[in-house]
Design a protein around this motif. Sequence first.
Motif, PDB file in Angstrom:
ATOM      1  N   HIS A 100       0.859  -1.271   0.122  1.00  0.00           N
ATOM      2  CA  HIS A 100       0.120   0.057   0.021  1.00  0.00           C
ATOM      3  C   HIS A 100       0.871   1.366  -0.153  1.00  0.00           C
ATOM      4  O   HIS A 100       0.263   2.373   0.048  1.00  0.00           O
ATOM      5  N   LEU A 101       2.282   1.150   0.039  1.00  0.00           N
ATOM      6  CA  LEU A 101       3.060   2.289   0.134  1.00  0.00           C
ATOM      7  C   LEU A 101       3.827   2.454  -1.372  1.00  0.00           C
ATOM      8  O   LEU A 101       4.036   1.499  -1.963  1.00  0.00           O
ATOM      9  N   THR A 102       4.134   3.729  -1.716  1.00  0.00           N
ATOM     10  CA  THR A 102       4.778   3.977  -2.935  1.00  0.00           C
ATOM     11  C   THR A 102       6.256   3.321  -2.668  1.00  0.00           C
ATOM     12  O   THR A 102       6.580   3.109  -1.506  1.00  0.00           O
ATOM     13  N   VAL A 103       6.855   3.212  -3.760  1.00  0.00           N
ATOM     14  CA  VAL A 103       8.229   2.909  -3.820  1.00  0.00           C
ATOM     15  C   VAL A 103       9.177   3.720  -2.826  1.00  0.00           C
ATOM     16  O   VAL A 103       9.826   3.347  -1.959  1.00  0.00           O
ATOM     17  N   GLU A 104       8.876   5.112  -3.131  1.00  0.00           N
ATOM     18  CA  GLU A 104       9.653   5.730  -2.178  1.00  0.00           C
ATOM     19  C   GLU A 104       9.562   5.889  -0.743  1.00  0.00           C
ATOM     20  O   GLU A 104      10.157   5.632   0.194  1.00  0.00           O
ATOM     21  N   LYS A 105       8.311   5.435  -0.302  1.00  0.00           N
ATOM     22  CA  LYS A 105       7.892   5.398   0.823  1.00  0.00           C
ATOM     23  C   LYS A 105       8.330   3.968   1.633  1.00  0.00           C
ATOM     24  O   LYS A 105       8.644   4.110   2.806  1.00  0.00           O
ATOM     25  N   VAL A 133      20.016   1.727  -8.376  1.00  0.00           N
ATOM     26  CA  VAL A 133      19.439   0.535  -8.967  1.00  0.00           C
ATOM     27  C   VAL A 133      18.705   0.578 -10.508  1.00  0.00           C
ATOM     28  O   VAL A 133      18.057  -0.230 -10.662  1.00  0.00           O
ATOM     29  N   GLY A 134      18.698   1.898 -10.872  1.00  0.00           N
ATOM     30  CA  GLY A 134      18.067   2.163 -12.298  1.00  0.00           C
ATOM     31  C   GLY A 134      16.606   2.327 -12.314  1.00  0.00           C
ATOM     32  O   GLY A 134      15.760   1.895 -13.099  1.00  0.00           O
ATOM     33  N   LEU A 135      16.090   2.787 -11.012  1.00  0.00           N
ATOM     34  CA  LEU A 135      14.542   3.064 -10.724  1.00  0.00           C
ATOM     35  C   LEU A 135      14.267   4.469 -10.259  1.00  0.00           C
ATOM     36  O   LEU A 135      13.271   4.480  -9.747  1.00  0.00           O
ATOM     37  N   ALA A 136      14.996   5.203 -10.559  1.00  0.00           N
ATOM     38  CA  ALA A 136      14.709   6.644 -10.113  1.00  0.00           C
ATOM     39  C   ALA A 136      13.300   7.253 -10.708  1.00  0.00           C
ATOM     40  O   ALA A 136      12.483   8.074 -10.079  1.00  0.00           O
ATOM     41  N   ASP A 137      12.834   6.831 -11.758  1.00  0.00           N
ATOM     42  CA  ASP A 137      11.480   7.147 -12.299  1.00  0.00           C
ATOM     43  C   ASP A 137      10.346   6.426 -11.851  1.00  0.00           C
ATOM     44  O   ASP A 137       9.338   6.746 -12.282  1.00  0.00           O
ATOM     45  N   LYS A 138      10.541   5.574 -10.718  1.00  0.00           N
ATOM     46  CA  LYS A 138       9.505   4.720 -10.189  1.00  0.00           C
ATOM     47  C   LYS A 138       9.098   5.050  -8.776  1.00  0.00           C
ATOM     48  O   LYS A 138       8.413   4.262  -8.069  1.00  0.00           O
ATOM     49  N   ALA A 139       9.541   6.287  -8.359  1.00  0.00           N
ATOM     50  CA  ALA A 139       9.618   6.644  -6.880  1.00  0.00           C
ATOM     51  C   ALA A 139       7.927   6.368  -6.368  1.00  0.00           C
ATOM     52  O   ALA A 139       7.798   6.150  -5.194  1.00  0.00           O
ATOM     53  N   GLN A 140       7.287   7.198  -7.368  1.00  0.00           N
ATOM     54  CA  GLN A 140       5.739   7.244  -6.732  1.00  0.00           C
ATOM     55  C   GLN A 140       4.865   6.027  -7.458  1.00  0.00           C
ATOM     56  O   GLN A 140       3.801   6.032  -7.136  1.00  0.00           O
ATOM     57  N   ALA A 141       5.609   5.046  -7.916  1.00  0.00           N
ATOM     58  CA  ALA A 141       4.806   3.707  -8.265  1.00  0.00           C
ATOM     59  C   ALA A 141       4.350   2.870  -7.052  1.00  0.00           C
ATOM     60  O   ALA A 141       5.253   3.007  -6.039  1.00  0.00           O
ATOM     61  N   LEU A 142       3.568   2.083  -7.178  1.00  0.00           N
ATOM     62  CA  LEU A 142       3.370   1.101  -6.127  1.00  0.00           C
ATOM     63  C   LEU A 142       3.791  -0.142  -6.484  1.00  0.00           C
ATOM     64  O   LEU A 142       4.067  -0.433  -7.646  1.00  0.00           O
ATOM     65  N   PRO A 143       4.172  -1.039  -5.322  1.00  0.00           N
ATOM     66  CA  PRO A 143       4.707  -2.277  -5.964  1.00  0.00           C
ATOM     67  C   PRO A 143       4.008  -3.280  -6.937  1.00  0.00           C
ATOM     68  O   PRO A 143       4.825  -3.664  -7.799  1.00  0.00           O
ATOM     69  N   ALA A 144       2.741  -3.147  -6.812  1.00  0.00           N
ATOM     70  CA  ALA A 144       2.117  -3.958  -7.893  1.00  0.00           C
ATOM     71  C   ALA A 144       2.154  -3.540  -9.451  1.00  0.00           C
ATOM     72  O   ALA A 144       1.912  -4.134 -10.287  1.00  0.00           O
ATOM     73  N   GLN A 145       2.698  -2.185  -9.464  1.00  0.00           N
ATOM     74  CA  GLN A 145       2.909  -1.731 -10.739  1.00  0.00           C
ATOM     75  C   GLN A 145       4.239  -2.104 -11.452  1.00  0.00           C
ATOM     76  O   GLN A 145       4.616  -1.437 -12.316  1.00  0.00           O
TER      77      GLN A 145
END
Length: 256
Positions: A100-105, A133-145
């Motif tokens: 339920h938390l974003t990647v950043e959180k 780790v090559g995921l700077a653009d995924k900070a606000q994504a949820l794990p399921a995404q």
Amino acid sequence: MIEFRNLHKHFGNQHVLRGIDLTINKGEVVVILGASGSGKSTLLRCMNLLEKPDQGEIVLHGQALGKVGKKGQRSYSASDLRLLRQQTGMVFQQFNLFPHLTVEKNITVAQTHILRRSQAEAQQLAQRYLQQVGLADKAQALPAQLSGGQQQRVAIARALAMTPELMLFDEATSALDPELVGEVLNTIRGLRDEGMTMAIVTHELGFAWHVADRIVFLRDGKIYEQGTPDQILLTPEKPHTQRFLASHTTFKLPSR
């Protein structure tokens, strides 16, 4: 950096670790191999006291952790656990992200609650390690995404954000589809190139040959054979190591 002396671990009547003596030096990458049931994951979990050894010592930077009681068993205080776990990061087979938390959180929550960092500092470190780790653009994504490989790389970034001295990897690619394994292994290899101290349990023999400074082969809860990747993977001396490698027919000598 860290030393394990005469480690024993029982689960009921099962004697899983039988006197492990192992030293990991700063900047060294130790890969732990062995057949199923040989004690690999238990040894790794004892390294940060997720499993507490029944006997033996853990020595961190020359200081033995815990106190020996009247019956000869060593007990570990909350401060011992905190000291060790602040200096070790662990990545498991399963990603264990908060869905339920974003990647950043996911990366900041332990920093703010355990290390008491400010939210701004935690976010800055989250971005730093997501970039790594090559995921700077995924900070606000949820794990399921995210794909499984991306989720595992987030788990690596989360562990790195705690700024550990030692990283532990327990079959970090075993839950991934084959096409996603390479991106995680490349991330770990990048950590090696930066000098991170690591202990890695893996079944990827080609990766072990590339990344390890030393390979430790376990059998029946004991260190059966250890040496350089060339010694263990190409010219093992002992018969059980030879049979183990013969059963992995996909391993061929890679080019360095």
